[in-house]
Design a protein around this motif. Structure first.
Motif: not given
Ligand SMILES: [Mg+2]
Ligand SMILES: Nc1ncnc2c1ncn2[C@@H]1O[C@H](COP(=O)(O)OP(=O)(O)OP(=O)(O)O)[C@@H](O)[C@H]1O
Lengths: 292, 330
Positions: A58-60, A172-175
């Motif tokens: 996901k982050s990628t 937003m990455d797991e904000p």
């Molecule tokens: Mg991640």
């Protein structure tokens, strides 16, 4: 309810397009294919949630859209221009806030405002910083250092900083990943409020099924890696504004919730049961003893 | 609100305990160092009596104490002499100008032997210049090394090669180069000063360079991403992100450098006979009078105290420029 991969936006004006994205990370044991054949079309103002098991990529995906990673195959197109470097029109809210610890809350936002000046005068810049702090209800702490803030407050400032760049897309990455449930609910309400008034396109990574259903227009569910891609896309057809308390009794809401959970824990099950682990161990023991 | 009657009592008890703990903590902070020093002095006095050198008994605390006053008095006497010298000169000049209005008076400079305090001043000045020069080279170079892997790869072998070199090995080379290159009819600085300062610089470079490079290369990756998203240009990136986050590492390097520089300077002054505290020690050693050892001991203690003060000075600067006030700096 859940549909196979298809885009409902094909008729609409194309805003953000991830086409045929794939990425290989070079590792000691040769290239590691984290993503493969990932396609997604997003229209303006849409709120997208990315959900999937830890480590699926996901982050990628988010980093590729941000321009922080370069895709090995395919690419990202934003308003018919290819994305190939990071920039303020794709602002990122990082998981652990990433405020500059030596700058006050005000100065942190100000730095972003100065970088995306848009011909504002000095006074207008000041007003804009204050406006964005006001959006996240942080005006009272403008002169504090990040170390003097609670986790939720820091995340608010991170959001204010991202919003102040007037991004076309907010990433937003797991904000709210590191926050307690109550603070998390507060911030979710803030994000709903801001999204309603500004109408940014948002891509948000989350682990929280309720959060995804409550906030999103579409929930993008990813398969497990390696070579992860989009498994299913769920259209969340719930009236806005959505009220957290009403939702708990809403049949549709619970169906959506159920659909996501089904995807995560049945179709993409990653959690091994104890009995299966035991069986695996027994099998490998047998193998090694027979080899000897 | 507390409803029971016990609560305030417990609360007061806790408060008392806290106060008592603070009191003991304060006492320890004051008392323990004093005890340490007293034990050291007692041991010193006991041991010194039993060491007989060719220059007499090894000086104990009392002799050293006396000598320090003698050194102060010598300095005062020298100052008075200089004062008198200039007054006489002025009087003479005034008289001659009165007799002959065309006479242009020349002022001769007093050239007495430098006292202990003159030597301290020379050493301080030299170390400051050497350290400053080294720092304005090492910090930018360290930032460059930390930012660019290529630069680091290019410079690293040189760092590794020159870092372990003793300053005293440099000294003959520096001396020869300075006397060959620094030729001027009216030199602003004396050659011996330049030699000492350059030697100090050569040794001050490395800790700052290495620590800065390490500090810069270990900046939080998220902050670098923030900088990328904001599209900060190279200059702003260094100013807004790199410098503030590597301040602690830079100062660690600077403090190490200054400490090394101060040690190196004394050794260089002794070896090269350049003015400064090192020369004072060497001269006293050559002098070989019965007070020499005590006077050297005063110098040793002075060197230590100055080194300590220099370090504290750097620490207070670090405290001032550091954004993270919560970390304890030692
Ligand atoms: Mg991640
Ligand atoms: N820079 C990298 N080099 C090598 N492998 C990487 C790199 N970044 C990510 N990966 C790998 O790619 C996969 C996806 O990682 P990613 O961080 O995108 O997961 P994620 O879905 O965000 O997980 P989480 O929910 O735990 O944050 C993982 O297997 C990870 O090991």
């Amino acid at each position: 309810m859940t549909k196979p991969i298809q885009n409902k936006t094909s008729g609409l004006q194309r805003h953000l397009e991830l086409s045929d994205i794939g990425i290989d990370f070079p590792t000691a044991k040769g290239p590691f294919c984290a993503l493969k054949n990932l396609n997604l079309k997003i229209s303006k103002g849409e709120f997208i949630s990315l959900i999937g098991h830890s480590g699926c990529g996901k982050s990628t995906v988010l980093n590729i859209v941000a321009g922080l990673y370069q895709a090995t195959t395919g690419g990202v197109i934003l308003d018919s221009a290819e994305v190939n470097e990071p920039g303020p029109e794709r602002a990122v809210v990082f998981q652990n806030h990433s405020l500059l610890p030596w700058l006050s809350v005000y100065k942190n936002v100000e730095l972003a405002v100065k970088q995306t000046r848009n011909g504002r005068s000095r006074a207008e810049m000041k007003a804009w910083v204050e406006h964005n702090l006001d959006l996240v209800h942080m005006t009272h702490a403008a002169d504090k250092l990040p170390s003097e803030l609670s986790g939720g407050m820091k995340q608010r400032v991170g959001i204010a900083r991202a919003l102040s760049m007037q991004p076309k897309v907010l990433l937003m990455d797991e904000p709210f990943g590191a926050l307690d449930a109550l603070t998390r609910a507060h911030l979710q309400d803030s994000v709903i409020e801001i999204h309603a008034s500004l109408g940014n396109t948002v891509i948000m990574i989350t682990h929280d099924v309720d959060e995804a259903v409550l906030l999103s227009d579409r929930i993008v569910m990813m398969t497990n890696g390696p070579a992860a891609t989009i498994g299913e896309i769920l259209d969340v057809d719930l009236e806005r504004p959505r009220d957290r308390l009403e939702m708990t009794d809403n049949i549709k809401y619970n169906q959506y919730r159920h659909a996501v959970l089904t995807f995560l824990y049945e179709k993409q099950n990653k959690i091994q049961t104890v009995s299966r682990v035991k069986a695996d161990i027994a099998r490998s023991k047998k193998k090694s003893s027979s080899a000897a | 609100m507390m409803k029971t009657n016990i609560a305030p009592v417990i609360f007061r008890k806790i408060q008392q305990n806290v106060i008592r703990e603070r009191f003991f903590a304060g006492l320890n902070a004051m008392l323990l160092p004093i005890i340490g020093i007293l034990i050291f002095i007692a041991l010193w006095a006991a041991v010194a009596k039993n060491i007989d050198t060719s220059l007499g008994e090894f000086p104990g605390p009392t002799q050293v104490w006396e000598q320090s006053f003698i050194l102060v008095n010598e300095h005062k006497a020298q100052q008075e002499k200089a004062e008198a010298f200039y007054q006489r000169q002025e009087k003479r000049n005034a008289k001659r100008v009165a007799e002959d209005p065309d006479y242009v008076p020349t002022l001769k400079i007093f050239t007495g032997a430098p006292t202990f305090f003159d030597q301290i001043w020379t050493s301080l000045y030299t170390v400051a210049v050497g350290f400053f020069v080294a720092s304005i080279i090492a910090v930018p170079l360290g930032i460059l090394c930390g930012l660019s892997k290529g630069t680091y790869a290019a410079i690293n072998p040189l760092i590794q090669l020159f870092k372990p070199v003793s300053p005293l090995a440099w000294l003959p080379l520096v001396t020869m180069v300075v006397s060959a290159v620094y030729v001027s009819d009216d030199p602003m600085f004396s050659k011996s000063f330049i030699t000492s300062a350059v030697t100090v610089s050569l040794c001050c470079l490395w800790p700052t360079l290495i620590n800065t490079a390490v500090g810069v290369s270990s900046i939080d990756k998220d902050l670098i991403n923030v900088s990328k998203v904001l599209r900060l240009n190279a200059f702003k990136h260094v100013l807004k992100i790199v410098l503030p986050s590597s301040i602690p590492a830079i100062f660690t390097g600077l403090r190490l450098s200054l400490g090394i520089g101060w040690m190196v300077l004394i050794a260089a002054e002794m070896l090269a006979q350049n003015p400064g505290l090192g020369k004072f020690v060497w001269d006293e050693f050559q002098n070989g009078s019965s007070e020499s050892l005590a006077r050297i001991m005063v110098a040793v203690l002075t060197i230590g105290v100055i080194g300590f003060i220099l370090d504290r000075l750097m620490l207070s600067i670090q405290r001032r420029v550091s954004w993270d006030k919560s970390v304890s700096l030692r």
